[in-house]
Every structure is written in C-alpha cells, then in structure tokens.
Enzyme design. Structure first.
Site, PDB file in Angstrom:
ATOM      1  N   ASP A   4     -20.289 -29.560 -61.762  1.00  0.00           N
ATOM      2  CA  ASP A   4     -19.241 -30.225 -60.983  1.00  0.00           C
ATOM      3  C   ASP A   4     -18.784 -31.535 -61.612  1.00  0.00           C
ATOM      4  OD1 ASP A   4     -19.965 -28.181 -59.186  1.00  0.00           O
ATOM      5  OD2 ASP A   4     -21.324 -29.505 -58.103  1.00  0.00           O
ATOM      6  N   GLU A  34     -13.518 -23.814 -53.085  1.00  0.00           N
ATOM      7  CA  GLU A  34     -14.155 -25.127 -53.057  1.00  0.00           C
ATOM      8  C   GLU A  34     -13.806 -25.896 -54.318  1.00  0.00           C
ATOM      9  OE1 GLU A  34     -18.269 -24.061 -52.696  1.00  0.00           O
ATOM     10  OE2 GLU A  34     -18.526 -23.694 -54.840  1.00  0.00           O
TER      11      GLU A  34
END
Length: 516
Positions: free
Chosen positions: A42, A209
C-alpha cells in the site's frame, strides 16, 4: 569472530533500491522499477518542494509507517517513521495504508488502524515537516464493518474531502467508497457522507478499496484496487473511474482492470499517482511471482500514459518492472556500529524490546514469551543464508538467544543457543517446541546460521570457530516453513532473546546473503 559465509560486497544499510544502467541518450529512460524491495504494501508518494516522500503499510511491525525520501523516484532513503516509538493511545493493530496530504506548509498523514477492542478506523496525524515529529489526532471515521484506506482530496470548489472504503467484505457485505468533507483543521468530518460507488463489476470480486485520486484534464480520476489482496490465492488488480465532480456521478472504465498480473508480478494494486518531468507514475505494490508471500508485497513504480479518450493506460496492462538482478546490493551486513540500531530494524507491534548498541555489539534484553524479544529485518528474496555471532560466554544461565525466520510472534523457526546446547525451535500457532538439540562444549562465541530455499525449506547449522559448520540433524534434511507468512505479510529474519527480563544476549553481527 567474523562470519565466514562467503565473500560479499560492503553494503550501505539504507540501500533499499537500485539504479538502472545509464541508457543511450537516444533512448527514453524507463522508470518502471522495484523501488521499495521487500514487504512494503500500500505505498503512498507525494512531492513536497523538490523532494518526493513515500510511506507504506506497517501492519503488525514497528516502527510504524516508514518515511522515505527521493529526488528521482528510483532511489529511496529511509529517514524515519511517523510513529517511531510510541503508538497512538487509541490504536492497537492493523496499521495500514498511510496517505500523505500537504497543505499550507503542514503535512497530514491519513492512515488506518484498529481501535483497541473495536473496529478499523481511518485516522489522521500531522506535522510541521514531513519527517515529523507527528501529532496524532485520532480516528475520523469507524463504521460498524470498519473503515479503511483514507485519502484526502479537494473537490472542484477547493473543499477538502476524505475518501475511504467501508470494509464490508470483512462481514460478507458490499464495500462502498465514501466521501465526506473535512473541517478546516483537517481533524474531523463534517456534513453528510456521500457514497461514490461500490464493487459492482465481476473482476472486482468482493471488494473495491485503496482509492487514490488525481485531477487531470477536467476529470477526477480514482485509481482503486479490486478483489483479493493477499496471500497464495490473491487476484488483486487495479481499476480506474472518473467523474467531473468529486461527489459523482462516477464512471468506471470499461477496459478495467488497467493493471493486472503477468508472469513476473502478481496482484498489482493499491497505489498512489505522482508525476515527474511531465510523465505519470503509479507507485503500487505487487508480489514477485518467484518469492510471492514469503517476501511480501513490494513497492513498484509503473509508468502510464493517457489515451485518446483520456483514460490512463499501462504498457501491456501489467507491471513492466524487471526483478532486481544484482541481489548482492540488497545483502545485509550489520556490525552494529554507532550507538543505536539502524532504522531498518523492526519489532512486533506493542513489543518493542530493550536494545542497546555499544562497542560494536547489540545488547538485546530477553523476554519470557514463547519466542522472546525480537528485532528483525525484512527479507528481499525467498532464498538466502543468514547468520549471527553470539557472545556465548556472557549469555546468562536459562537464557536462550539466536536467529529466527519469523512470520509473526506466533509462527517462527529458530536456531537457539543457551545452557550448553544448540536447538531448533519450532513455533506454530503460538506453541513453541524444541525439535532438535545438541550439546556443545564451552566456548566464547558461537555462530548460528539458517538457510532457506524458496521460502519453504530450512536448514540450520552452527560453528564454534567461524569456519567449520556443524549441521543440526533433522529427519527430512530440511524443515518446512510454508506456514510462516501471515496472509498479509512477508517473512522477517530476526535476532531473538528468550529468558528472564533482567538478562541480555549480546550479538556481534548480523548478515543476510541473498541467492537466486
């Protein structure tokens, strides 16, 4: 005593990326590279002044949210952490998905963490300088199903909004992406939340997401991830949607996913957009197919362009970064110089050990837990040798110290010395067991070594003279370590000390030599 594994070039401790060879002047330089090798999921990137800043998920390893700087998007230096020692009082775990936002000379870090005893929340910390120190302002939103992956974006009127995902897949529900305005202090939400879109296309599977937004040519573009992020069965990919107004309506690209797996990289997703010299890039993560979950999700830079219909396009719709060839550049050789551990060392969240560096040695205070006190380094490949030399003569009775491959504090394989013995410890699902033990004659120092192939097969050996290696016998020649990595993290190599808290183990060095 030195560790005589094999010759290796001296390595700078902060060498976390490699520079490509200089191309001929007529060739357009490629920026598609592995820039954060190892377990850095991420990733986020932003430019502040003339410097690029990056961070990534920490999950259950401290220190929390590494801070990197770069001048060219390729070579990165680790310079600190958002939460280097003390965690926010309200948060206990799941430190995921940091995202920068810079405004009026102040740096904000929006991030995910789990409230102690409660749900996942999006929170914010801020600092006068991107290097910190950061002040935590606590959670902004925590829905019943959980709220994750916060990203701050101004709308068409300049009002700043938080965009986040409702974590419905955690309870078998859909996963809408929400937006809600932030107050002027950027520390609370005001007004009503607006749903932007959800997982309603087949390739997205159970979720969308990891939103990252950019404004370009009159549109807001949201790069987002869909499907399963992590582990052996992952099928993550990246899509894009656009809208003239931040609150919608949003149009998903009919050619999604725009970034998907190939034979080299698996499950590319959850990245942030940046620019340099008029070129556009996504810093995102992916698993290298050869090492996959054993190393974890690595930070990759992938360039994209805009097509005639104003949609982003990646070459071959997949990451073009080559695997790192010069693995020796990622070897680790720490002789514990200076007066403290380097910034690359980690420890399990909430279990920061007492460690001191002095006179070229690491003094690690023992802990009575199943594995003991842990300080660890990320692995970069799934095949390597690791070793450490332990000051055995100064190891107190009933204290054990050694070298371990650690998935988390509940799953590890270790070679340990103490009480006149060398042992292999197997820790699985929190249960610690001694598999093998041999007695050794008294000696001043002992060198412990582990070898791993493909993240799965482990062998252990020791030496009392630094040259002659004695293998610890196992029934099948090697031990199976496929159980080690958690679903969302790669394996670390650790120094450990187990015993009464008043006792300490003394380590002279730490080496990892990477192999193909």
């Amino acid at each position: 005593m030195s560790i005589e594994l094999e010759s290796a070039a001296h390595l700078a401790p902060h060498a976390l990326a490699f520079s490509p060879e200089i191309a001929p002047a007529v060739t357009r330089r490629s920026y598609d590279h592995v820039v954060l090798p190892g377990d850095f999921p991420d990733p986020t990137v932003t430019k502040i002044g003339d410097t690029y800043w990056a961070s990534a998920t920490s999950a259950e390893w401290g220190a929390v949210f590494p801070l990197f700087t770069s001048q060219n998007l390729i070579d990165w230096e680790l310079v600190g952490h958002v939460f280097p020692n003390k965690l926010p009082d309200w948060a206990g775990s799941n430190f995921w998905a940091p995202e920068f936002h810079c405004e009026n000379g102040r740096t904000y870090m929006y991030y995910t963490a789990r409230k102690k005893g409660g749900m996942l929340c999006v929170a914010v910390a801020s600092a006068d300088h991107p290097a910190g120190p950061y002040t935590d302002h606590g959670p902004l939103v925590g829905q019943e199903a959980g709220s994750i992956d916060g990203f701050a974006m101004p709308d068409e009127n300049g009002d700043l909004y938080l965009i986040w995902k409702e974590d419905g897949n955690s309870c078998y529900q859909d996963t809408p992406i929400w937006a809600q305005r932030l107050n002027d202090e950027r520390t609370a939400l005001i007004g009503e939340a607006t749903e932007l879109f959800g997982n309603d296309v087949t390739w997205e599977g159970p979720l969308v997401e990891g939103s990252a937004l950019v404004h370009h040519n009159g549109y807001f573009y949201m790069f987002y991830a869909g499907n399963s992020c992590c582990g052996k069965g992952c099928n993550y990919a990246t899509g894009v949607a656009r809208s003239r107004a931040l609150l919608g309506p949003w149009e998903k690209y009919d050619q999604n996913p725009i970034l998907d797996r190939n034979t080299t990289w698996k499950c590319p997703g959850h990245g942030t957009v940046t620019q340099m010299d008029g070129r556009w890039f996504l810093l995102h993560h992916a698993y290298l197919a050869d090492s996959h979950e054993f190393v974890g999700r690595q930070g990759i830079l992938s360039e994209f362009t805009w097509n005639a219909d104003n949609w982003p396009e990646f070459e071959r719709r997949s990451p073009q970064a080559a695997p790192i060839r010069d693995l020796a550049r990622l070897n680790i050789a720490d002789e514990f110089g200076g007066d403290r551990l380097g910034l690359e060392w980690q420890w399990p969240i909430g279990q920061q050990p007492v460690a001191a560096v002095r006179n070229g040695q690491l003094h690690l205070q023992a802990d009575g837990s199943r594995l003991g006190a842990v300080v660890a380094r990320r692995s970069h490949v799934a095949t390597y040798k690791a070793a450490t030399t332990l000051d055995l003569a100064k190891l107190p009775a009933d204290t054990y110290a050694g070298l371990a491959a650690v998935g988390d504090p509940y799953n590890a394989l270790a070679i340990m010395a103490g009480n006149g013995k060398v042992q292999i410890w197997h820790v699985k699902s929190g249960k610690q067991q001694s598999l093998v033990q041999v007695f050794v004659d008294p000696c001043d120092t002992i060198t412990l070594r582990l070898e791993v192939w493909g993240g799965q097969r482990y062998r252990f050996a020791y030496s009392t003279d630094g040259a002659t290696w004695l293998a610890l016998p196992t029934d099948n020649f090697s031990l199976n370590g496929t159980y080690l990595p958690p679903w969302d993290r790669g394996v670390r190599v650790a120094l450990v000390a187990q015993g009464d808290e008043g006792n300490s183990a003394i380590f002279n060095n730490f080496i990892i030599l990477n192999k193909r």
